[in-house]
Design an enzyme around this catalytic site. Sequence first.
Site, PDB file in Angstrom:
ATOM      1  N   ALA A   8       0.809  -1.222   0.000  1.00 53.14           N
ATOM      2  CA  ALA A   8       0.000   0.000   0.000  1.00 53.14           C
ATOM      3  C   ALA A   8       0.840   1.269   0.000  1.00 53.14           C
ATOM      4  CB  ALA A   8      -0.943   0.007   1.202  1.00 53.14           C
ATOM      5  N   SER A  34       4.478  -8.535 -13.834  1.00 52.97           N
ATOM      6  CA  SER A  34       5.258  -7.589 -14.632  1.00 52.97           C
ATOM      7  C   SER A  34       5.513  -8.160 -16.018  1.00 52.97           C
ATOM      8  CB  SER A  34       6.600  -7.308 -13.938  1.00 52.97           C
ATOM      9  OG  SER A  34       7.483  -6.630 -14.807  1.00 52.97           O
ATOM     10  N   SER A  35       5.576  -7.282 -17.001  1.00 56.14           N
ATOM     11  CA  SER A  35       5.908  -7.711 -18.367  1.00 56.14           C
ATOM     12  C   SER A  35       7.374  -8.121 -18.484  1.00 56.14           C
ATOM     13  CB  SER A  35       5.578  -6.599 -19.370  1.00 56.14           C
ATOM     14  OG  SER A  35       6.281  -5.410 -19.071  1.00 56.14           O
ATOM     15  N   CYS A  36       8.164  -7.938 -17.421  1.00 56.30           N
ATOM     16  CA  CYS A  36       9.537  -8.455 -17.401  1.00 56.30           C
ATOM     17  C   CYS A  36       9.569  -9.972 -17.514  1.00 56.30           C
ATOM     18  CB  CYS A  36      10.246  -8.039 -16.114  1.00 56.30           C
ATOM     19  SG  CYS A  36      10.557  -6.277 -15.958  1.00 56.30           S
ATOM     20  N   TYR A  60      14.260 -10.805 -10.895  1.00 56.77           N
ATOM     21  CA  TYR A  60      12.907 -10.270 -10.665  1.00 56.77           C
ATOM     22  C   TYR A  60      11.891 -11.029 -11.505  1.00 56.77           C
ATOM     23  CZ  TYR A  60       9.131  -6.775 -10.590  1.00 56.77           C
ATOM     24  OH  TYR A  60       7.926  -6.135 -10.449  1.00 56.77           O
ATOM     25  N   PRO A 101       1.143  -5.820 -15.933  1.00 58.33           N
ATOM     26  CA  PRO A 101       1.218  -4.442 -16.436  1.00 58.33           C
ATOM     27  C   PRO A 101       2.455  -4.243 -17.314  1.00 58.33           C
ATOM     28  CG  PRO A 101       1.115  -4.536 -14.019  1.00 58.33           C
ATOM     29  CD  PRO A 101       1.460  -5.894 -14.512  1.00 58.33           C
ATOM     30  N   LEU A 113       5.297   1.060 -15.720  1.00 58.05           N
ATOM     31  CA  LEU A 113       4.425   2.063 -15.100  1.00 58.05           C
ATOM     32  C   LEU A 113       5.237   3.260 -14.614  1.00 58.05           C
ATOM     33  CD1 LEU A 113       2.292  -0.375 -12.909  1.00 58.05           C
ATOM     34  CD2 LEU A 113       1.625   0.616 -15.114  1.00 58.05           C
ATOM     35  N   HIS A 144      13.058   3.551 -12.175  1.00 55.89           N
ATOM     36  CA  HIS A 144      12.922   3.084 -13.536  1.00 55.89           C
ATOM     37  C   HIS A 144      13.300   4.210 -14.492  1.00 55.89           C
ATOM     38  CE1 HIS A 144      10.345   0.001 -11.550  1.00 55.89           C
ATOM     39  NE2 HIS A 144      10.861  -0.765 -12.488  1.00 55.89           N
ATOM     40  N   LYS A 164      16.717  13.702 -14.213  1.00 53.51           N
ATOM     41  CA  LYS A 164      17.938  14.064 -14.924  1.00 53.51           C
ATOM     42  C   LYS A 164      17.765  15.388 -15.687  1.00 53.51           C
ATOM     43  CE  LYS A 164      19.890  10.565 -16.901  1.00 53.51           C
ATOM     44  NZ  LYS A 164      20.248   9.502 -17.886  1.00 53.51           N
ATOM     45  N   TRP A 196      21.480   6.178 -21.539  1.00 56.00           N
ATOM     46  CA  TRP A 196      22.078   4.844 -21.550  1.00 56.00           C
ATOM     47  C   TRP A 196      21.773   4.161 -22.881  1.00 56.00           C
ATOM     48  CZ3 TRP A 196      22.183   1.361 -16.638  1.00 56.00           C
ATOM     49  CH2 TRP A 196      22.839   2.038 -15.605  1.00 56.00           C
TER      50      TRP A 196
END
Length: 305
Positions: A8, A103-105, A132, A160, A163, A176, A184, A199
């Site tokens: 939360a 996660s889409s990872c 992860y 997702p 995000l 992220h 930056k 990068w």
Amino acid sequence: MRVLLTGASGMVGRNILEHHSINEYTLLKPSSRELNLLDFSEVNDYLKINKPEFIIHAAGLVGGIQANMADPVGFLVKNLDMGRNLILGAKENNIYNLMNISSSCMYPRNGINPLKEELILTGQLEPTNEGYALAKIVSTKLCEYISSTDSRFNYKTVIPCNLFGRYDKFSPQNSHMLPAVIRKIHEAKFNGNRSVSIWGNGKSRREFMYAGDIADFIWYAIKNFKNMPQNVNVGLGYDYSIDDYYSIIAKVIGYDVDFEYDLTKPSGMKQKVVNISKLEAFGWTSQVSLEEGIKKTYEFFKSQN
């Protein structure tokens, strides 16, 4: 209905708490001090005492490429333990509805874009966030196994895209890509620097959705949970290049800056955009445009600094 929300205090969790639908439910939102998800006995006792009817599992150790590469053990073990303990604890206590935020990872690094839910476990993962991803895959498969072997349990997974939004992490070590770029370019403007470093070569493509939209989806999905697919991508269905994100953020911040490319740094997957055909069939679409989301996120960042 009594709903337990883990995580939360994180970005997704806090956006869930800001959504107007929260008033329709009795919400349990324990902090990590009140509920240590890394301890199964503590999780089991909490569920036995509080008896939630629905669980949203949004807790996790999260971060960008730099954080994942610096602590692969933590990203694997902590996320694995949190997911396993909560899901098995829910089953032990006969809690029949659980929404696992993944996660889409999880998708293979060379998967064909747009990435379909069926691609999970069909290829090698992206090395920069492999730990992860492995943890998220285990939780996703565990939900599948439980649901397929006992029809009383509706344990489903939301996948997702990337995000960003209010309550995001902006520190260089943990953020992220998108919040890192906001910081930056903001600092370049503040300090009068005429260039910022990107990068990689800036050509990789990513899909970023505003966190307020994932919160809206979650409350929509709770109300329509029986019809939600076992695993469902939640995203935009289209992407932008890293160069595009830098340019749009610079425009929102109002600073004309030059970009330099650090080719010694990893770029991650060349493209990662999710297929949203199941999401569209489920009846939900995102509402917040990229530029509008960046404006809201930048205002939040300024309010915290």
